[in-house]
Design a protein around this motif. Structure first.
Motif, PDB file in Angstrom:
ATOM      1  N   GLU A  73       0.826  -1.198   0.000  1.00  0.00           N
ATOM      2  CA  GLU A  73       0.000   0.000   0.000  1.00  0.00           C
ATOM      3  C   GLU A  73       0.864   1.254   0.000  1.00  0.00           C
ATOM      4  O   GLU A  73       1.959   1.282   0.568  1.00  0.00           O
ATOM      5  N   ASP A  74       0.337   2.292  -0.638  1.00  0.00           N
ATOM      6  CA  ASP A  74       1.053   3.564  -0.687  1.00  0.00           C
ATOM      7  C   ASP A  74       1.273   4.121   0.716  1.00  0.00           C
ATOM      8  O   ASP A  74       0.380   4.078   1.561  1.00  0.00           O
ATOM      9  N   VAL A  75       2.471   4.623   0.957  1.00  0.00           N
ATOM     10  CA  VAL A  75       2.792   5.295   2.215  1.00  0.00           C
ATOM     11  C   VAL A  75       2.640   6.791   1.992  1.00  0.00           C
ATOM     12  O   VAL A  75       3.239   7.350   1.070  1.00  0.00           O
ATOM     13  N   ASN A  76       1.823   7.444   2.815  1.00  0.00           N
ATOM     14  CA  ASN A  76       1.661   8.896   2.709  1.00  0.00           C
ATOM     15  C   ASN A  76       2.787   9.562   3.494  1.00  0.00           C
ATOM     16  O   ASN A  76       2.708   9.742   4.703  1.00  0.00           O
ATOM     17  N   PHE A  92       3.033  17.253  -0.987  1.00  0.00           N
ATOM     18  CA  PHE A  92       1.918  16.662  -1.727  1.00  0.00           C
ATOM     19  C   PHE A  92       2.218  15.171  -1.937  1.00  0.00           C
ATOM     20  O   PHE A  92       3.237  14.815  -2.538  1.00  0.00           O
ATOM     21  N   ASN A  93       1.355  14.312  -1.409  1.00  0.00           N
ATOM     22  CA  ASN A  93       1.568  12.878  -1.561  1.00  0.00           C
ATOM     23  C   ASN A  93       1.231  12.427  -2.977  1.00  0.00           C
ATOM     24  O   ASN A  93       0.278  12.892  -3.591  1.00  0.00           O
ATOM     25  N   THR A  94       2.044  11.534  -3.513  1.00  0.00           N
ATOM     26  CA  THR A  94       1.784  10.908  -4.809  1.00  0.00           C
ATOM     27  C   THR A  94       1.875   9.399  -4.611  1.00  0.00           C
ATOM     28  O   THR A  94       2.317   8.930  -3.561  1.00  0.00           O
ATOM     29  N   ASN A  95       1.478   8.626  -5.601  1.00  0.00           N
ATOM     30  CA  ASN A  95       1.481   7.171  -5.474  1.00  0.00           C
ATOM     31  C   ASN A  95       2.911   6.646  -5.391  1.00  0.00           C
ATOM     32  O   ASN A  95       3.646   6.644  -6.365  1.00  0.00           O
ATOM     33  N   GLY A  96       3.311   6.270  -4.190  1.00  0.00           N
ATOM     34  CA  GLY A  96       4.649   5.752  -3.996  1.00  0.00           C
ATOM     35  C   GLY A  96       5.709   6.792  -3.740  1.00  0.00           C
ATOM     36  O   GLY A  96       6.885   6.461  -3.571  1.00  0.00           O
ATOM     37  N   SER A  97       5.305   8.059  -3.678  1.00  0.00           N
ATOM     38  CA  SER A  97       6.299   9.106  -3.465  1.00  0.00           C
ATOM     39  C   SER A  97       5.608  10.375  -2.960  1.00  0.00           C
ATOM     40  O   SER A  97       4.504  10.324  -2.430  1.00  0.00           O
TER      41      SER A  97
END
Length: 211
Positions: A73-76, A92-97
């Motif tokens: 799961e993506d980590v925020n 700003f959170n992105t998918n995987g980064s």
């Protein structure tokens, strides 16, 4: 003569050799199978496969968390405080980064943000007769001591008006002046009657009677 990486099975009057799981060969010779290279693994699509001797491991990619097999799961990073953003940047959170952007009043790449001195760059809306003072991430405008106002120019701003300067023409029931003025205390005086001065606010509402 079975290989050390093979299982020997006794049979009536004979035996067989079979390479152990994770290895391939005739049992006499056994070589490691790279499950990662042959896609013979069950790692999650968002996990990295690492070959080991006779097996493999799965680990979620950076920016994801889980067991590497059933979940990643993506980590925020923004809420988990594991980001590298500057204290004066927005995460700003992105998918995987994640990404970092400097806040208004600062410039940089988001990892490093420096205050912008709007007073020296001219990126301010201070009025004439106002002093610009830089503060972290912004600036202030203050009229000179003999002026009144918010010190700024633009829609809804009052700028700086010199004390004693005529502002508008005012008249109400015989009380009038063609040159209302701001007193030294900042009060707007519009006229006199019976030896008394009348004062109004900027909306021309009569607010008081001053000796």
């Amino acid at each position: 003569n079975c290989n050390a990486l093979a299982d020997c099975t006794n049979t009536g009057g004979n035996f067989t050799c079979a390479c152990k799981s994770g290895f391939a060969g005739d049992g006499v010779t056994c070589a490691n199978i790279d499950e990662c290279a042959t896609a013979a693994h069950n790692c999650h699509t968002l996990a990295n496969c690492t070959d080991t001797d006779g097996s493999f491991t799965c680990a979620c990619r950076p920016g994801f968390a889980g067991d590497g097999v059933t979940s990643c799961e993506d980590v925020n990073e923004c809420t988990a405080a594991t980001n590298a953003c500057d204290a004066h940047a927005i995460c700003f959170n992105t998918n995987g980064s994640h990404t970092c952007t400097c806040k208004a009043g600062y410039n940089g790449n988001g990892l490093t943000c420096a205050d912008i001195d709007e007073c020296t760059t001219g990126a301010n809306n201070c009025a004439g007769h106002a002093v610009c003072a830089n503060i972290p991430g912004s600036y202030t405008c203050a009229c000179d001591s003999s002026y009144r106002g918010d010190g700024r120019v633009g829609v809804g701003k009052t700028g700086c008006t010199k004390l004693g300067t005529a502002l508008w023409s005012y008249s109400q029931e015989g009380i009038g002046s063609s040159s209302p003025a701001i007193g030294k205390d900042g009060t707007i005086y519009v006229g006199s009657q019976d030896g008394k001065l009348y004062a109004v606010d900027p909306n021309c509402t009569l607010t008081g009677l001053t000796n």
